[in-house]
Design a protein around this motif. Structure first.
Motif, PDB file in Angstrom:
ATOM      1  N   UNK A   1      84.412  47.437 -27.347  1.00  0.00           N
ATOM      2  CA  UNK A   1      84.397  48.488 -28.386  1.00  0.00           C
ATOM      3  C   UNK A   1      82.758  48.554 -28.712  1.00  0.00           C
ATOM      4  N   UNK A   2      82.130  47.605 -28.762  1.00  0.00           N
ATOM      5  CA  UNK A   2      80.837  47.717 -29.192  1.00  0.00           C
ATOM      6  C   UNK A   2      79.780  48.269 -28.287  1.00  0.00           C
ATOM      7  N   UNK A   3      80.046  48.422 -26.774  1.00  0.00           N
ATOM      8  CA  UNK A   3      79.211  49.204 -25.947  1.00  0.00           C
ATOM      9  C   UNK A   3      79.809  50.639 -25.686  1.00  0.00           C
ATOM     10  N   UNK A   4      78.523  51.400 -25.398  1.00  0.00           N
ATOM     11  CA  UNK A   4      78.925  52.785 -24.782  1.00  0.00           C
ATOM     12  C   UNK A   4      79.721  52.660 -23.234  1.00  0.00           C
ATOM     13  N   UNK A   5      80.120  53.720 -22.845  1.00  0.00           N
ATOM     14  CA  UNK A   5      80.756  54.091 -21.760  1.00  0.00           C
ATOM     15  C   UNK A   5      79.675  53.464 -20.788  1.00  0.00           C
ATOM     16  N   UNK A   6      78.440  54.073 -20.621  1.00  0.00           N
ATOM     17  CA  UNK A   6      77.606  53.545 -19.922  1.00  0.00           C
ATOM     18  C   UNK A   6      77.329  52.306 -19.809  1.00  0.00           C
ATOM     19  N   UNK A   7      77.200  51.598 -20.992  1.00  0.00           N
ATOM     20  CA  UNK A   7      76.820  50.324 -21.143  1.00  0.00           C
ATOM     21  C   UNK A   7      78.068  49.267 -20.516  1.00  0.00           C
ATOM     22  N   UNK A   8      79.373  49.702 -20.845  1.00  0.00           N
ATOM     23  CA  UNK A   8      80.520  49.292 -20.132  1.00  0.00           C
ATOM     24  C   UNK A   8      80.506  48.954 -18.817  1.00  0.00           C
TER      25      UNK A   8
END
Ligand SMILES: Nc1ncnc2c1ncn2[C@@H]1O[C@H](COP(=O)(O)OP(=O)(O)OP(=O)(O)O)[C@@H](O)[C@H]1O
Length: 282
Positions: free
Chosen positions: A90-97
Protein backbone atom coordinates in the motif's frame (compact mmCIF):
# COMPACT_ATOMS: atom_id res chain seq x y z
CA UNK A 1 10.00 -36.16 -24.06
CA UNK A 2 9.42 -34.91 -20.49
CA UNK A 3 6.54 -32.47 -20.10
CA UNK A 4 7.24 -28.80 -19.42
CA UNK A 5 5.51 -28.90 -16.04
CA UNK A 6 4.97 -32.28 -14.45
CA UNK A 7 2.79 -32.42 -11.36
CA UNK A 8 3.73 -35.96 -10.60
CA UNK A 9 1.53 -37.99 -8.25
CA UNK A 10 1.45 -35.41 -5.50
CA UNK A 11 -0.31 -36.16 -2.24
CA UNK A 12 -0.72 -33.73 0.61
CA UNK A 13 -1.21 -34.62 4.25
CA UNK A 14 -1.86 -31.69 6.55
CA UNK A 15 -1.00 -32.14 10.20
CA UNK A 16 -4.10 -31.46 12.30
CA UNK A 17 -4.88 -31.96 15.96
CA UNK A 18 -6.92 -35.02 14.97
CA UNK A 19 -3.97 -36.48 13.02
CA UNK A 20 -2.88 -36.17 9.41
CA UNK A 21 -5.56 -34.98 7.00
CA UNK A 22 -5.08 -36.15 3.42
CA UNK A 23 -6.22 -33.24 1.27
CA UNK A 24 -4.74 -34.47 -2.04
CA UNK A 25 -4.16 -38.00 -3.17
CA UNK A 26 -1.82 -38.64 -6.12
CA UNK A 27 -2.73 -35.65 -8.24
CA UNK A 28 -1.08 -36.25 -11.60
CA UNK A 29 -1.02 -33.66 -14.33
CA UNK A 30 1.32 -32.98 -17.23
CA UNK A 31 1.24 -29.49 -18.67
CA UNK A 32 2.77 -28.28 -21.93
CA UNK A 33 4.59 -25.02 -22.38
CA UNK A 34 2.10 -22.28 -23.29
CA UNK A 35 -0.92 -24.24 -22.11
CA UNK A 36 -3.73 -22.53 -20.26
CA UNK A 37 -5.11 -24.89 -17.63
CA UNK A 38 -8.05 -24.27 -15.33
CA UNK A 39 -8.58 -26.15 -12.09
CA UNK A 40 -12.21 -26.44 -11.13
CA UNK A 41 -13.92 -28.33 -8.32
CA UNK A 42 -16.10 -27.80 -5.30
CA UNK A 43 -15.01 -25.56 -2.48
CA UNK A 44 -12.45 -27.23 -0.28
CA UNK A 45 -11.48 -29.96 -2.76
CA UNK A 46 -7.84 -28.91 -2.83
CA UNK A 47 -7.35 -26.55 -5.76
CA UNK A 48 -5.35 -23.98 -3.78
CA UNK A 49 -3.31 -26.75 -2.25
CA UNK A 50 -2.26 -27.92 -5.72
CA UNK A 51 -1.37 -24.35 -6.66
CA UNK A 52 0.58 -23.80 -3.46
CA UNK A 53 2.60 -26.96 -4.05
CA UNK A 54 3.44 -25.81 -7.59
CA UNK A 55 4.32 -22.36 -6.22
CA UNK A 56 6.68 -24.05 -3.77
CA UNK A 57 4.79 -22.61 -0.80
CA UNK A 58 3.78 -26.09 0.33
CA UNK A 59 5.94 -29.17 0.24
CA UNK A 60 3.98 -32.19 -1.02
CA UNK A 61 3.95 -35.20 1.30
CA UNK A 62 4.46 -37.50 -1.67
CA UNK A 63 5.27 -36.97 -5.32
CA UNK A 64 7.02 -34.05 -6.94
CA UNK A 65 6.57 -31.00 -9.13
CA UNK A 66 9.05 -30.87 -11.98
CA UNK A 67 9.42 -27.74 -14.07
CA UNK A 68 11.67 -27.97 -17.11
CA UNK A 69 13.29 -31.10 -15.68
CA UNK A 70 14.06 -29.45 -12.32
CA UNK A 71 12.25 -30.32 -9.11
CA UNK A 72 10.44 -27.41 -7.49
CA UNK A 73 10.57 -27.24 -3.72
CA UNK A 74 10.66 -23.59 -2.83
CA UNK A 75 9.05 -20.40 -4.10
CA UNK A 76 10.76 -18.64 -6.97
CA UNK A 77 10.13 -15.90 -9.52
CA UNK A 78 9.81 -18.54 -12.25
CA UNK A 79 6.35 -19.27 -10.74
CA UNK A 80 4.52 -16.01 -10.14
CA UNK A 81 1.28 -16.10 -8.18
CA UNK A 82 -1.75 -13.82 -8.54
CA UNK A 83 -4.14 -14.13 -5.61
CA UNK A 84 -7.85 -13.35 -5.40
CA UNK A 85 -7.21 -10.34 -3.25
CA UNK A 86 -4.51 -8.20 -4.66
CA UNK A 87 -1.31 -8.22 -2.66
CA UNK A 88 0.08 -4.81 -3.53
CA UNK A 89 2.24 -2.88 -1.12
CA UNK A 90 0.00 0.00 0.00
CA UNK A 91 2.89 2.40 0.53
CA UNK A 92 4.21 1.99 -3.03
CA UNK A 93 2.72 3.47 -6.20
CA UNK A 94 1.42 1.34 -9.04
CA UNK A 95 4.73 1.83 -10.84
CA UNK A 96 6.80 1.00 -7.76
CA UNK A 97 4.75 -2.14 -7.03
CA UNK A 98 5.81 -3.55 -10.38
CA UNK A 99 9.31 -2.11 -10.22
CA UNK A 100 10.07 -3.94 -7.00
CA UNK A 101 9.39 -7.29 -8.68
CA UNK A 102 11.32 -6.37 -11.80
CA UNK A 103 14.34 -5.33 -9.73
CA UNK A 104 14.16 -8.58 -7.80
CA UNK A 105 14.46 -10.59 -11.00
CA UNK A 106 16.40 -8.39 -13.42
CA UNK A 107 18.61 -6.20 -11.24
CA UNK A 108 21.77 -7.71 -12.67
CA UNK A 109 20.65 -8.23 -16.25
CA UNK A 110 18.84 -4.97 -17.06
CA UNK A 111 20.05 -1.38 -16.93
CA UNK A 112 18.08 1.27 -15.02
CA UNK A 113 16.55 2.51 -18.28
CA UNK A 114 15.63 -1.04 -19.32
CA UNK A 115 14.01 -1.65 -15.95
CA UNK A 116 11.96 1.52 -16.32
CA UNK A 117 10.84 0.57 -19.84
CA UNK A 118 9.99 -2.96 -18.77
CA UNK A 119 7.87 -1.79 -15.83
CA UNK A 120 5.99 0.60 -18.11
CA UNK A 121 5.57 -2.05 -20.81
CA UNK A 122 3.98 -4.50 -18.40
CA UNK A 123 1.64 -1.88 -17.02
CA UNK A 124 0.72 -1.01 -20.60
CA UNK A 125 -0.20 -4.65 -21.24
CA UNK A 126 -2.89 -4.42 -18.56
CA UNK A 127 -3.93 -0.87 -19.57
CA UNK A 128 -2.73 0.81 -16.42
CA UNK A 129 -0.34 3.36 -17.92
CA UNK A 130 -2.66 6.18 -16.88
CA UNK A 131 -2.21 5.45 -13.16
CA UNK A 132 1.53 4.91 -12.72
CA UNK A 133 1.81 7.27 -9.79
CA UNK A 134 -1.35 6.37 -7.93
CA UNK A 135 -1.32 4.39 -4.69
CA UNK A 136 -3.36 1.17 -4.32
CA UNK A 137 -5.89 2.98 -2.10
CA UNK A 138 -6.59 5.37 -4.97
CA UNK A 139 -7.54 2.76 -7.59
CA UNK A 140 -10.43 0.29 -7.97
CA UNK A 141 -10.37 -3.44 -7.15
CA UNK A 142 -10.20 -4.36 -10.84
CA UNK A 143 -7.28 -1.98 -11.35
CA UNK A 144 -5.46 -3.48 -8.39
CA UNK A 145 -5.86 -6.93 -9.93
CA UNK A 146 -4.48 -5.55 -13.21
CA UNK A 147 -1.41 -4.28 -11.38
CA UNK A 148 -1.03 -7.66 -9.66
CA UNK A 149 -1.14 -9.36 -13.06
CA UNK A 150 1.36 -6.86 -14.50
CA UNK A 151 3.67 -7.52 -11.58
CA UNK A 152 3.44 -11.27 -12.09
CA UNK A 153 3.99 -10.98 -15.86
CA UNK A 154 6.90 -8.60 -15.41
CA UNK A 155 8.91 -11.36 -13.75
CA UNK A 156 8.62 -13.37 -16.98
CA UNK A 157 7.63 -16.45 -15.01
CA UNK A 158 7.78 -19.87 -16.58
CA UNK A 159 4.38 -20.51 -15.03
CA UNK A 160 1.72 -18.02 -14.03
CA UNK A 161 -0.36 -19.29 -11.12
CA UNK A 162 -3.71 -17.58 -10.59
CA UNK A 163 -5.86 -18.36 -7.56
CA UNK A 164 -9.34 -17.05 -8.38
CA UNK A 165 -7.83 -13.77 -9.61
CA UNK A 166 -11.19 -12.32 -10.63
CA UNK A 167 -13.29 -13.85 -7.86
CA UNK A 168 -13.83 -10.64 -5.93
CA UNK A 169 -14.76 -8.48 -8.91
CA UNK A 170 -18.11 -7.48 -10.37
CA UNK A 171 -19.24 -9.26 -13.55
CA UNK A 172 -18.33 -6.47 -15.96
CA UNK A 173 -14.85 -5.86 -14.56
CA UNK A 174 -14.32 -9.59 -14.51
CA UNK A 175 -15.26 -9.87 -18.19
CA UNK A 176 -12.88 -7.03 -19.09
CA UNK A 177 -10.03 -8.68 -17.23
CA UNK A 178 -10.73 -12.06 -18.81
CA UNK A 179 -10.53 -10.40 -22.23
CA UNK A 180 -7.32 -8.62 -21.22
CA UNK A 181 -5.86 -11.92 -20.06
CA UNK A 182 -6.74 -13.60 -23.38
CA UNK A 183 -5.06 -10.74 -25.29
CA UNK A 184 -1.94 -10.99 -23.14
CA UNK A 185 -1.95 -14.74 -23.54
CA UNK A 186 -2.16 -14.42 -27.33
CA UNK A 187 0.89 -12.15 -27.23
CA UNK A 188 3.06 -13.86 -24.61
CA UNK A 189 1.91 -17.49 -24.73
CA UNK A 190 2.37 -17.99 -20.98
CA UNK A 191 1.90 -21.28 -19.24
CA UNK A 192 -0.98 -20.63 -16.88
CA UNK A 193 -2.76 -22.53 -14.11
CA UNK A 194 -5.95 -20.75 -13.12
CA UNK A 195 -8.20 -21.72 -10.25
CA UNK A 196 -11.79 -20.75 -10.82
CA UNK A 197 -15.29 -21.56 -9.65
CA UNK A 198 -16.74 -20.02 -12.78
CA UNK A 199 -17.56 -22.58 -15.49
CA UNK A 200 -17.87 -19.92 -18.23
CA UNK A 201 -14.51 -18.45 -17.28
CA UNK A 202 -12.92 -21.90 -17.43
CA UNK A 203 -14.34 -22.70 -20.87
CA UNK A 204 -13.61 -19.24 -22.28
CA UNK A 205 -9.97 -19.14 -21.21
CA UNK A 206 -8.68 -22.70 -21.09
CA UNK A 207 -6.99 -25.17 -23.35
CA UNK A 208 -7.84 -27.85 -20.80
CA UNK A 209 -10.09 -27.89 -17.76
CA UNK A 210 -8.97 -30.13 -14.92
CA UNK A 211 -11.96 -31.17 -12.84
CA UNK A 212 -11.10 -32.28 -9.35
CA UNK A 213 -12.99 -34.79 -7.26
CA UNK A 214 -14.27 -33.79 -3.85
CA UNK A 215 -11.96 -34.15 -0.90
CA UNK A 216 -10.68 -35.48 1.33
CA UNK A 217 -8.05 -37.24 -0.74
CA UNK A 218 -9.07 -35.23 -3.80
CA UNK A 219 -7.55 -36.04 -7.13
CA UNK A 220 -8.00 -35.33 -10.83
CA UNK A 221 -11.48 -36.55 -11.73
CA UNK A 222 -11.61 -35.72 -15.40
CA UNK A 223 -9.81 -33.54 -17.91
CA UNK A 224 -11.70 -31.72 -20.65
CA UNK A 225 -9.84 -30.40 -23.71
CA UNK A 226 -11.45 -27.21 -24.96
CA UNK A 227 -10.89 -27.17 -28.71
CA UNK A 228 -12.45 -23.80 -29.46
CA UNK A 229 -10.46 -21.70 -31.93
CA UNK A 230 -8.70 -18.57 -30.70
CA UNK A 231 -9.13 -15.68 -30.49
CA UNK A 232 -12.30 -16.38 -28.53
CA UNK A 233 -15.03 -13.82 -28.39
CA UNK A 234 -17.47 -14.13 -25.53
CA UNK A 235 -20.55 -12.81 -27.33
CA UNK A 236 -20.31 -15.10 -30.32
CA UNK A 237 -19.51 -18.08 -28.11
CA UNK A 238 -22.85 -17.76 -26.34
CA UNK A 239 -24.57 -19.39 -29.34
CA UNK A 240 -21.76 -21.75 -30.22
CA UNK A 241 -22.89 -25.38 -29.77
CA UNK A 242 -19.34 -26.55 -28.96
CA UNK A 243 -19.02 -23.93 -26.24
CA UNK A 244 -22.32 -25.00 -24.75
CA UNK A 245 -21.27 -28.63 -24.95
CA UNK A 246 -18.06 -27.94 -22.98
CA UNK A 247 -20.01 -25.92 -20.46
CA UNK A 248 -22.50 -28.73 -20.01
CA UNK A 249 -19.69 -31.26 -19.54
CA UNK A 250 -18.19 -29.28 -16.68
CA UNK A 251 -21.56 -28.57 -15.08
CA UNK A 252 -22.47 -32.24 -15.28
CA UNK A 253 -19.24 -33.20 -13.61
CA UNK A 254 -19.73 -30.69 -10.82
CA UNK A 255 -23.42 -31.21 -10.23
CA UNK A 256 -23.89 -34.90 -10.89
CA UNK A 257 -20.65 -36.77 -10.51
CA UNK A 258 -19.35 -34.61 -7.68
CA UNK A 259 -22.53 -33.44 -5.98
CA UNK A 260 -21.85 -30.99 -3.18
CA UNK A 261 -23.76 -33.04 -0.64
CA UNK A 262 -20.98 -35.61 -0.73
CA UNK A 263 -18.52 -33.09 0.65
CA UNK A 264 -17.67 -33.65 4.30
CA UNK A 265 -17.14 -30.59 6.46
CA UNK A 266 -13.84 -28.83 6.08
CA UNK A 267 -11.03 -29.87 8.31
CA UNK A 268 -9.78 -27.34 10.81
CA UNK A 269 -6.71 -25.42 9.79
CA UNK A 270 -3.71 -26.34 11.90
CA UNK A 271 -1.82 -24.08 14.21
CA UNK A 272 0.81 -21.94 12.50
CA UNK A 273 3.66 -24.08 13.69
CA UNK A 274 2.24 -27.23 12.12
CA UNK A 275 1.43 -25.56 8.80
CA UNK A 276 3.47 -26.64 5.80
CA UNK A 277 3.31 -23.08 4.56
CA UNK A 278 6.93 -22.16 4.19
CA UNK A 279 6.89 -18.57 3.16
CA UNK A 280 4.30 -16.16 1.94
CA UNK A 281 5.15 -14.33 -1.26
CA UNK A 282 3.44 -11.91 -3.60
N1 LIG B 1 -2.94 -25.74 6.28
C1 LIG B 1 -3.95 -26.60 6.32
N2 LIG B 1 -4.12 -27.48 7.33
C2 LIG B 1 -5.12 -28.37 7.37
N3 LIG B 1 -6.02 -28.51 6.40
C3 LIG B 1 -5.90 -27.67 5.36
C4 LIG B 1 -4.89 -26.68 5.25
N4 LIG B 1 -5.04 -26.01 4.09
C5 LIG B 1 -6.11 -26.55 3.50
N5 LIG B 1 -6.63 -27.54 4.26
C6 LIG B 1 -7.76 -28.41 3.94
O1 LIG B 1 -7.45 -29.06 2.71
C7 LIG B 1 -8.60 -29.12 1.90
C8 LIG B 1 -8.31 -28.43 0.59
O2 LIG B 1 -8.21 -27.02 0.82
P1 LIG B 1 -7.97 -25.99 -0.37
O3 LIG B 1 -7.92 -24.63 0.23
O4 LIG B 1 -6.82 -26.44 -1.19
O5 LIG B 1 -9.33 -26.17 -1.21
P2 LIG B 1 -9.88 -25.31 -2.41
O6 LIG B 1 -10.43 -26.27 -3.41
O7 LIG B 1 -8.86 -24.36 -2.90
O8 LIG B 1 -11.06 -24.51 -1.70
P3 LIG B 1 -11.82 -23.16 -2.12
O9 LIG B 1 -12.39 -23.43 -3.49
O10 LIG B 1 -12.90 -23.03 -1.09
O11 LIG B 1 -10.83 -22.05 -2.10
C9 LIG B 1 -9.74 -28.51 2.70
O12 LIG B 1 -10.42 -29.55 3.37
C10 LIG B 1 -9.02 -27.61 3.69
O13 LIG B 1 -9.77 -27.45 4.87
Amino acid sequence: MPSYLDISHISMDFPTKAGPFRALDKVDLKIDRGEFISLIGHSGCGKSTVLNVVAGLYQASEGAVILESKEVNQPGPDRAVVFQNHSLFPWLTVYENVEIAVKQVFKRSKTKAEIRDWVKHNLELVHMSHALHKYPAEISGGMKQRVGIARALSMEPKVLLMDEPFGALDALTRAHLQDALMDIQAELNNTVILITHDVDEAVLLSDRIVMMTNGPAATVGDILSVDLPRPRERLSLADNPDYNHYRAEVLTFLHKKQAKSEVPPRQPKPTESSSPLKKVVG
